[in-house]
Design an enzyme around this catalytic site. Sequence first.
Site, PDB file in Angstrom:
ATOM      1  N   LYS A 110       0.916  -1.147   0.035  1.00  0.00           N
ATOM      2  CA  LYS A 110      -0.076  -0.102   0.196  1.00  0.00           C
ATOM      3  C   LYS A 110       0.938   1.246   0.039  1.00  0.00           C
ATOM      4  CE  LYS A 110      -2.794  -0.261   3.465  1.00  0.00           C
ATOM      5  NZ  LYS A 110      -2.062   0.320   4.345  1.00  0.00           N
ATOM      6  N   THR A 162       4.027   1.571  -0.879  1.00  0.00           N
ATOM      7  CA  THR A 162       4.811   1.449  -2.119  1.00  0.00           C
ATOM      8  C   THR A 162       3.990   2.186  -3.316  1.00  0.00           C
ATOM      9  OG1 THR A 162       6.149  -0.344  -1.475  1.00  0.00           O
ATOM     10  CG2 THR A 162       6.021   0.126  -3.818  1.00  0.00           C
TER      11      THR A 162
END
Length: 558
Positions: A73, A75
């Site tokens: 998430k 990233t």
Amino acid sequence: MAHMTDIDIAQSTEMLRIRDIAAELGIDEEHLEEYGRYKAKVDPRLIAERSDRPDGRLVLVTAITPTPAGEGKTTTSIGLADGLRHIGKKSALALREPSLGPVFGIKGGAAGGGYAQVVPMEDINLHFTGDFHAIGAANNLLAAMLDNHIYQGNSLGIDVKRVTWKRAVDMNDRQLRNLVDGLGKRTDGVPREDGFEITVASEIMAVLCLASDMHDLKERLRRIIVAYRHDGTPVTCGNLKAQGAMAALLKDALKPNLVQTLEHTPAFVHGGPFANIAHGCNSVMATRMALKLADYVVTEAGFGADLGAEKFMDIKCRMSGLRPDCVVVVATVRALKMHGGAPKAELSREDLGALERGLPNLFRHVENMTSVYGIPAVVAVNAFPTDTAAEQQLLMDRCAERGIRAVLSTVWADGGAGGAELARAVAELCEQPSELHLAYTDDMSIEAKIDAIARRIYHADGADLTPAAKTAASELTALGFSHMPICMAKTQYSFSDDQTLFGAPEGFRITVRDLQVKAGAGFIVAYTGDILTMPGLPRVPAAENIDVTDDGIIKGLF
């Protein structure tokens, strides 16, 4: 070429001076307090000074129910912000600060991964600008003043059996969950049962993240309930006259932190409550500041959409007036296969059947965002090297059949270029007219609010309160707190309160075992299952692999 780890990639990237990142956003040196070359705090007065500028578009990144397979998430959030810049948009990030507990525990750092990271990665994952230490110090000052008051004669009539305020440390340390202190000589204090919470679960963290300015911070601190008298009336931080000194400790922590991504996109990283035991969002002040300085702001809420996104909408948006223009729901083929019953050891093998069985988890989260909250959503399929073309195509096809837009994201491997298609989809969705609806209204009873979350967001058959929780609900209602929103403390691994129920379970009920008011934060925490506010370390902590070289280079962070 040898595989580069996240920290290798971060350390090989040439960062810009933070004053240059600030200048890109129009932040002048008068409002910037530099912490070395690559990080800074920004004066909150800038928000009011830019009040005439329209807010940018707010994009909320959330995810399917997390699994040990990983979703990515943070990233994706970072890669999306870079992707928006890649397509010519002025973007910024508003993210949470990592807690030392997970960094040294099982989860590792929280600064993104691959070529979608915020830097300086080591600083952000460790002490950063000292915000969490300040929060812990303020928390523990209040604890010390509380116990000192009891020792010095207890003129407030505090019932030592009903002290609710705990001490805090930003570390996973199960040994500190329950203890007895004040032992020894008479001058060593009053013996009582006590305990620690991890700093990110402290109400001070929630207060800092929800405060709109210094005045609001002090008012929230003043309202914090620390104990109850024998007659059941609450004792507050204000009764102990602690809020001023606590605010002094938090003066600098209140200022949003500015850093950058690997591609030099500005990133406000500020505050860090967990979403399974707290409200899971970065500070309101950092979000507002970013919205005044950028045209698109990408923010993230913790864990799956049933926790972080629900609290973002029902707590953060309710209190602040913020409203997302678009929601991104992150999913991976690997995690969906795990929701479909595939064992972790076999996730690298193509398994269309398991993927098909796991998809209802994704659909439920997306439909909650669009149907319950009324915000347009797009699915970001976070690509892994082990995904097969057939698996990715099946995911895309099933989303299309339901009218759900899905986009493949390769930001881990390709940075902003790998998030360009997702960025285009987000930019289009942000132009769609939408109106935020909340899952429940302020005037509903405590029990009705909990039931609404259980039914509308978790898709349970309802919620049951234990006798202790029912008593607490009655007491909190009598004390005038029933208007507050609910912060569910629930396992992140399932829509239910049973972490073994993967996918999109049905036919279950949520059991609430206790309620506690956080009068400073302004919400009521509903505790389900065996959720803990002080995690423990795993059998092999990540800390065992972290080291520093003789020339001061940190290794082993991930």
